[in-house]
Design a protein around this motif. Structure first.
Motif, PDB file in Angstrom:
ATOM      1  N   ASP A 280       2.351  11.633   1.247  1.00  0.00           N
ATOM      2  CA  ASP A 280       3.520  11.502   2.119  1.00  0.00           C
ATOM      3  C   ASP A 280       3.013  10.955   3.451  1.00  0.00           C
ATOM      4  OD1 ASP A 280       5.949  11.618   3.346  1.00  0.00           O
ATOM      5  OD2 ASP A 280       5.950  13.795   3.623  1.00  0.00           O
ATOM      6  N   VAL A 281       3.250   9.663   3.694  1.00  0.00           N
ATOM      7  CA  VAL A 281       2.650   8.996   4.846  1.00  0.00           C
ATOM      8  C   VAL A 281       3.717   8.489   5.808  1.00  0.00           C
ATOM      9  CG1 VAL A 281       0.612   8.326   3.493  1.00  0.00           C
ATOM     10  CG2 VAL A 281       2.552   6.742   3.693  1.00  0.00           C
ATOM     11  N   ASP A 282       3.276   8.141   6.995  1.00  0.00           N
ATOM     12  CA  ASP A 282       4.159   7.628   8.049  1.00  0.00           C
ATOM     13  C   ASP A 282       4.380   6.133   7.831  1.00  0.00           C
ATOM     14  OD1 ASP A 282       5.511   6.952  10.352  1.00  0.00           O
ATOM     15  OD2 ASP A 282       3.789   7.262  11.689  1.00  0.00           O
TER      16      ASP A 282
ATOM     17  N   GLN B 270      -5.451   9.338   9.767  1.00  0.00           N
ATOM     18  CA  GLN B 270      -4.463  10.412   9.805  1.00  0.00           C
ATOM     19  C   GLN B 270      -3.674  10.526   8.502  1.00  0.00           C
ATOM     20  OE1 GLN B 270      -2.167   9.272  13.272  1.00  0.00           O
ATOM     21  NE2 GLN B 270      -3.522  10.390  14.686  1.00  0.00           N
ATOM     22  N   ASN B 271      -3.521   9.418   7.773  1.00  0.00           N
ATOM     23  CA  ASN B 271      -2.643   9.408   6.602  1.00  0.00           C
ATOM     24  C   ASN B 271      -3.374   9.300   5.270  1.00  0.00           C
ATOM     25  OD1 ASN B 271       0.470   9.032   7.530  1.00  0.00           O
ATOM     26  ND2 ASN B 271      -0.891   8.058   9.005  1.00  0.00           N
ATOM     27  N   ILE B 272      -4.511   8.599   5.252  1.00  0.00           N
ATOM     28  CA  ILE B 272      -5.293   8.453   4.020  1.00  0.00           C
ATOM     29  C   ILE B 272      -6.755   8.673   4.380  1.00  0.00           C
ATOM     30  CG2 ILE B 272      -5.706   7.044   1.959  1.00  0.00           C
ATOM     31  CD1 ILE B 272      -3.351   5.324   2.677  1.00  0.00           C
TER      32      ILE B 272
ATOM     33  N   LEU C 174       0.831  -1.203   0.000  1.00  0.00           N
ATOM     34  CA  LEU C 174       0.000   0.000   0.000  1.00  0.00           C
ATOM     35  C   LEU C 174       0.870   1.259   0.000  1.00  0.00           C
ATOM     36  CD1 LEU C 174      -3.178   0.926   0.650  1.00  0.00           C
ATOM     37  CD2 LEU C 174      -2.046   1.691   2.730  1.00  0.00           C
ATOM     38  N   THR C 175       1.860   1.297   0.893  1.00  0.00           N
ATOM     39  CA  THR C 175       2.707   2.492   0.979  1.00  0.00           C
ATOM     40  C   THR C 175       3.718   2.557  -0.163  1.00  0.00           C
ATOM     41  OG1 THR C 175       4.169   1.320   2.537  1.00  0.00           O
ATOM     42  CG2 THR C 175       2.431   2.700   3.466  1.00  0.00           C
TER      43      THR C 175
ATOM     44  N   CYS D  49       0.215   4.835  -2.207  1.00  0.00           N
ATOM     45  CA  CYS D  49       0.497   6.172  -1.680  1.00  0.00           C
ATOM     46  C   CYS D  49       1.307   7.031  -2.650  1.00  0.00           C
ATOM     47  CB  CYS D  49       1.172   6.067  -0.317  1.00  0.00           C
ATOM     48  SG  CYS D  49       0.081   5.350   0.957  1.00  0.00           S
ATOM     49  N   PRO D  50       2.378   6.509  -3.260  1.00  0.00           N
ATOM     50  CA  PRO D  50       3.075   7.330  -4.258  1.00  0.00           C
ATOM     51  C   PRO D  50       2.195   7.687  -5.454  1.00  0.00           C
ATOM     52  CG  PRO D  50       4.480   5.548  -3.520  1.00  0.00           C
ATOM     53  CD  PRO D  50       3.111   5.277  -2.954  1.00  0.00           C
TER      54      PRO D  50
END
Length: 328
Positions: free
Chosen positions: A154-156, A310-312, A143-144, A148-149
């Motif tokens: 920009d995730v943790d 918080q991220n997505i 997933l990250t 995400c890219p």
């Protein structure tokens, strides 16, 4: 889709001298499939070209399943150097299409696929690598690494992996003794055979792991809508012989593995688009997010749900994915 150059010689060497070769539906991998007909005989030719594919795991698991009394394709011939395998033909009656045409059979057929899993989980596990923490983490990290890219997020990533280590710990502890996990146990990989059995396909990535994995693969199908009521009924049917405490723990592990699998699949479907130009897999993303969000409601997944919020955020999850330049 043309047969591989070595196909004719391979078939002739194995007694299929006048075989007619025609393509059949493939899957998301480099593997391709062809129907071979020679007079009254019919078989399936699997083209699993090295170095992208290795057909030996498929052969090994097929032989294990047959030996344990399940309906996996018989292996008629093989050439591992060329990546060619001649298989028993299970026909065209897939569970998916049958239920599309006969929705009234849904409950009965899902009970049969759950019965098959219960029988498989009672059998000694195949000699396979374990579904361990490293494998689970490699999968959720898709997933990250891809989604995400592609969404320019920009995730943790460190926090994401740390949370999954925490969440997966009781699942890994709960898969002892392990069972054979086929990993792609869903309606498009189940054949309804003329003799009344359920034919199994696409199990070459099998591992030893948790009994909830294949159950959630079937009941949270990436390619078919399974009604919530049916999912709950079939989960209850599987757990009929569990006491209340064991059933509660299993449901927790089921939700965790559902979230793990659905997170992985979102990453895989984006990778299929962005890397391989297979944009059609993006059509499944709304279903995958819906399934994932349902799993994240379970209390055991509260830390993972918080990370996603918080991220997505919800609004990002529904945002259209940029098309691959090579999409076709």
């Amino acid at each position: 889709m043309k047969p591989p150059p070595a196909a004719v010689e391979f078939l002739q060497q194995n007694g299929w001298n006048d075989a007619h070769i025609s393509p059949v539906a493939g899957d998301a991998s480099f593997r391709r499939y062809f129907r071979v007909q020679d007079g009254e005989r019919v078989a399936i030719l699997m083209d699993a070209p090295p170095p992208h594919e290795d057909p030996k795991p498929f052969i090994d698991i097929a032989e294990y399943l047959v030996g344990a009394g399940f309906a996996a394709p018989a292996i008629f011939a093989r050439d591992l150097d060329q990546g060619l395998v001649l298989l028993e033909d299970f026909g065209d009656q897939r569970m998916r299409e049958h239920l599309d045409d006969h929705p009234e059979d849904e409950d009965a057929i899902y009970r049969r696929v759950i019965d098959l899993l219960r029988d498989l989980h009672k059998a000694p596990a195949a000699a396979l690598p374990p579904y361990d923490e490293a494998q689970y983490l490699r999968e959720v990290n898709l997933l990250t690494e891809w989604y995400c890219p592609a969404q320019q997020l920009d995730v943790d990533t460190e926090g994401f992996e740390a949370i999954w280590r925490q969440i997966l710990a009781p699942v890994i502890a709960g898969q002892k003794p392990p069972v054979t996990v086929m990993r792609d146990y869903h309606a498009e990989n189940i054949m309804l055979l003329e003799d009344g059995r359920l034919g199994l396909l696409d199990f070459q990535d099998a591992l030893m792991g948790h009994p909830a994995y294949d159950l959630v693969s079937m009941l949270q199908d990436a390619r078919r809508d399974v009604p919530d009521e049916l999912e709950e009924n079939m989960l209850g049917y599987y757990l009929a012989d569990h006491d209340a405490e064991a059933a509660s723990e299993f449901r927790s592990h089921y939700a965790i593995l559902g979230a793990q699998r659905n997170t992985k699949i979102i990453g895989i479907f984006v990778r299929l688009c962005m890397r391989d130009g297979k944009q059609r897999y993006l059509d499944f993303l709304p279903r995958m997010w819906s399934l994932l969000e349902k799993d994240l409601l379970h209390p055991a997944l509260a830390p993972v749900a918080k990370w996603f919020d918080q991220n997505i955020p919800i609004g990002v999850r529904s945002r259209p994915m940029p098309a691959s330049k090579e999409a076709k």
